[in-house]
Design a protein around this motif. Structure first.
Motif, PDB file in Angstrom:
ATOM      1  N   ASP A 169     -60.053  24.582 -35.625  1.00 30.76           N
ATOM      2  CA  ASP A 169     -60.665  23.351 -35.145  1.00 30.76           C
ATOM      3  C   ASP A 169     -60.443  23.130 -33.647  1.00 30.76           C
ATOM      4  O   ASP A 169     -61.364  22.728 -32.933  1.00 30.76           O
ATOM      5  N   ARG A 170     -59.221  23.364 -33.183  1.00 25.21           N
ATOM      6  CA  ARG A 170     -58.921  23.081 -31.773  1.00 25.21           C
ATOM      7  C   ARG A 170     -59.685  24.012 -30.849  1.00 25.21           C
ATOM      8  O   ARG A 170     -60.186  23.591 -29.794  1.00 25.21           O
ATOM      9  N   ALA A 171     -59.794  25.273 -31.205  1.00 23.55           N
ATOM     10  CA  ALA A 171     -60.541  26.216 -30.378  1.00 23.55           C
ATOM     11  C   ALA A 171     -62.022  25.856 -30.365  1.00 23.55           C
ATOM     12  O   ALA A 171     -62.680  25.919 -29.313  1.00 23.55           O
ATOM     13  N   ALA A 173     -63.294  22.889 -30.802  1.00 22.80           N
ATOM     14  CA  ALA A 173     -63.450  21.662 -30.013  1.00 22.80           C
ATOM     15  C   ALA A 173     -63.450  21.984 -28.520  1.00 22.80           C
ATOM     16  O   ALA A 173     -64.240  21.423 -27.745  1.00 22.80           O
ATOM     17  N   HIS A 174     -62.574  22.894 -28.120  1.00 25.64           N
ATOM     18  CA  HIS A 174     -62.533  23.289 -26.713  1.00 25.64           C
ATOM     19  C   HIS A 174     -63.845  23.951 -26.310  1.00 25.64           C
ATOM     20  O   HIS A 174     -64.358  23.719 -25.204  1.00 25.64           O
ATOM     21  N   ALA A 175     -64.409  24.765 -27.201  1.00 25.72           N
ATOM     22  CA  ALA A 175     -65.682  25.416 -26.908  1.00 25.72           C
ATOM     23  C   ALA A 175     -66.795  24.388 -26.729  1.00 25.72           C
ATOM     24  O   ALA A 175     -67.685  24.558 -25.881  1.00 25.72           O
ATOM     25  N   HIS A 176     -66.759  23.308 -27.504  1.00 21.80           N
ATOM     26  CA  HIS A 176     -67.761  22.263 -27.345  1.00 21.80           C
ATOM     27  C   HIS A 176     -67.557  21.505 -26.042  1.00 21.80           C
ATOM     28  O   HIS A 176     -68.531  21.062 -25.419  1.00 21.80           O
ATOM     29  N   LEU A 177     -66.304  21.356 -25.601  1.00 30.24           N
ATOM     30  CA  LEU A 177     -66.045  20.752 -24.299  1.00 30.24           C
ATOM     31  C   LEU A 177     -66.643  21.615 -23.190  1.00 30.24           C
ATOM     32  O   LEU A 177     -67.215  21.099 -22.220  1.00 30.24           O
ATOM     33  N   GLU A 178     -66.525  22.925 -23.334  1.00 36.85           N
ATOM     34  CA  GLU A 178     -67.134  23.827 -22.357  1.00 36.85           C
ATOM     35  C   GLU A 178     -68.648  23.681 -22.354  1.00 36.85           C
ATOM     36  O   GLU A 178     -69.283  23.749 -21.296  1.00 36.85           O
ATOM     37  N   ARG A 179     -69.243  23.489 -23.512  1.00 39.60           N
ATOM     38  CA  ARG A 179     -70.684  23.241 -23.557  1.00 39.60           C
ATOM     39  C   ARG A 179     -71.039  21.999 -22.743  1.00 39.60           C
ATOM     40  O   ARG A 179     -72.038  21.984 -22.015  1.00 39.60           O
ATOM     41  N   ALA A 180     -70.237  20.958 -22.878  1.00 34.94           N
ATOM     42  CA  ALA A 180     -70.509  19.702 -22.185  1.00 34.94           C
ATOM     43  C   ALA A 180     -70.393  19.842 -20.672  1.00 34.94           C
ATOM     44  O   ALA A 180     -70.902  18.990 -19.937  1.00 34.94           O
ATOM     45  N   ARG A 181     -69.739  20.895 -20.215  1.00 36.32           N
ATOM     46  CA  ARG A 181     -69.546  21.112 -18.779  1.00 36.32           C
ATOM     47  C   ARG A 181     -70.590  22.060 -18.190  1.00 36.32           C
ATOM     48  O   ARG A 181     -70.453  22.474 -17.046  1.00 36.32           O
ATOM     49  N   CYS A 182     -71.620  22.389 -18.957  1.00 32.24           N
ATOM     50  CA  CYS A 182     -72.649  23.311 -18.491  1.00 32.24           C
ATOM     51  C   CYS A 182     -74.024  22.654 -18.533  1.00 32.24           C
ATOM     52  O   CYS A 182     -74.287  21.782 -19.346  1.00 32.24           O
ATOM     53  N   ASP A 183     -74.908  23.111 -17.645  1.00 32.48           N
ATOM     54  CA  ASP A 183     -76.283  22.619 -17.635  1.00 32.48           C
ATOM     55  C   ASP A 183     -77.092  23.222 -18.771  1.00 32.48           C
ATOM     56  O   ASP A 183     -77.982  22.567 -19.317  1.00 32.48           O
ATOM     57  N   ALA A 184     -76.820  24.489 -19.082  1.00 34.41           N
ATOM     58  CA  ALA A 184     -77.631  25.197 -20.073  1.00 34.41           C
ATOM     59  C   ALA A 184     -76.764  26.163 -20.857  1.00 34.41           C
ATOM     60  O   ALA A 184     -75.696  26.585 -20.398  1.00 34.41           O
TER      61      ALA A 184
END
Length: 315
Positions: A169-171, A173-184
């Protein structure tokens, strides 16, 4: 300046073709204003911080991660003029603007007005925080991060394609945070056909920061998706500074082979699969010697039972 750089990260993936700048205004040891580039690129960080500081900006120290803009725009006044009119005592700049319309013009305008200006404080860190903008200006394409979630033996799925879930779960969640930091965000046509991924951000409060989904190759996609035919076509993506690649060993290999990956996110789960699907296909490596010296590790951390390693391409 470290605080200004941290603030700049708030705008990452939301500023379009603009740099995600951060700004802190300090007077008498107290922060009187702070700002970061807002969604779409306006207001700029300096404008936001100066509006917050008001008259307290006079005689203050202004820390900004990039040289204040000096070129005219229909979207608002130049930050160099705004800063000059605020009459600060000092302006401390992390890095010069790479855009020739502003480069050195911003700091020269401040210096001509009698403002003390220095450049270079935490420059490398600021450059890394705004790498999307610098990569687009220097190389004509977005800054590319390749994300892989793998077993200890380098597999991203079982032999039959089953991949939910390799990491915890934690990994994830971190991957989704990385998505939020990208334009595409980009995946291959095979991933679209097999998984029909949504590629959105599923973190509470960040759902609206889902990146633009892109597919490499031909696939049945929804209207809001974009499609490119080859990795080099990312140069034609408008107003995209940060691109995240997820999904597909062939897609990962194609971007690596084309030398278009700037950063690696490797999530490793403490499992062995054996005989599964490998994370990366053939990248055209001619010799083992050629594999060395290509990547520099920036960070390594535990995410629950999983481990995250972050690498950037060596200069």
């Amino acid at each position: 300046m470290a605080m200004a750089i941290a603030l700049s990260e708030r705008g990452r993936g939301r500023t379009g073709g603009n740099p995600n700048v951060g700004c802190i205004i300090v007077k008498g040891g107290i922060i009187v204003g702070r700002g970061w580039t807002q969604p779409g690129g306006r207001p700029h960080a300096e404008a936001m911080a100066l509006a917050q500081a008001g008259k307290a900006a006079k005689g203050a120290d202004i820390y900004v991660t990039m040289e204040p803009c000096a070129h005219k725009s229909e979207r608002g006044p130049t930050c160099a003029d705004l800063v000059k009119d605020a009459a600060p005592a000092r302006v401390i700049v992390a890095t010069l603007d790479i855009d020739e319309r502003t480069r050195r013009h911003g700091i020269d305008r401040l210096g001509d007005a009698g403002v003390s200006v220095s450049v270079g404080l935490l420059e490398q860190q600021a450059h890394r925080a705004m790498a999307g903008f610098f990569t687009r200006m220097e190389k004509g394409r977005p800054h590319v991060t390749l994300k892989l979630a793998m077993s200890l033996d380098g597999c991203i799925a079982m032999a039959d394609g089953t991949s939910k879930w390799i990491t915890g779960d934690r990994a994830r969640a971190h991957a989704h945070l990385e998505r939020a930091r990208c334009d595409a965000i980009l995946v291959g046509a095979g991933t679209v056909a097999a998984d029909n991924p949504s590629l959105d951000v599923r973190l509470t409060g960040l759902e609206k920061r889902s990146p633009i989904p892109i597919v490499l190759g031909k696939a049945e996609i929804q209207d809001h998706w974009q499609e490119i035919a080859e990795p080099e076509a990312i140069a034609g993506l408008d107003n995209i500074n940060w691109l995240l690649i997820e999904g597909g060993s062939a897609t990962a290999a194609s971007f690596l082979k084309a030398n278009l990956v700037d950063r690696l996110l490797l999530y490793r789960a403490p499992i062995l699969i054996g005989g599964g699907l490998q994370g990366i296909g053939d990248i055209g490596l001619g010799s083992l010697d050629a594999a060395h010296g290509q990547w520099t590790r920036l960070d390594r951390r535990d995410l629950g039972q999983d481990m995250l390693e972050i690498y950037e391409r060596a200069a």
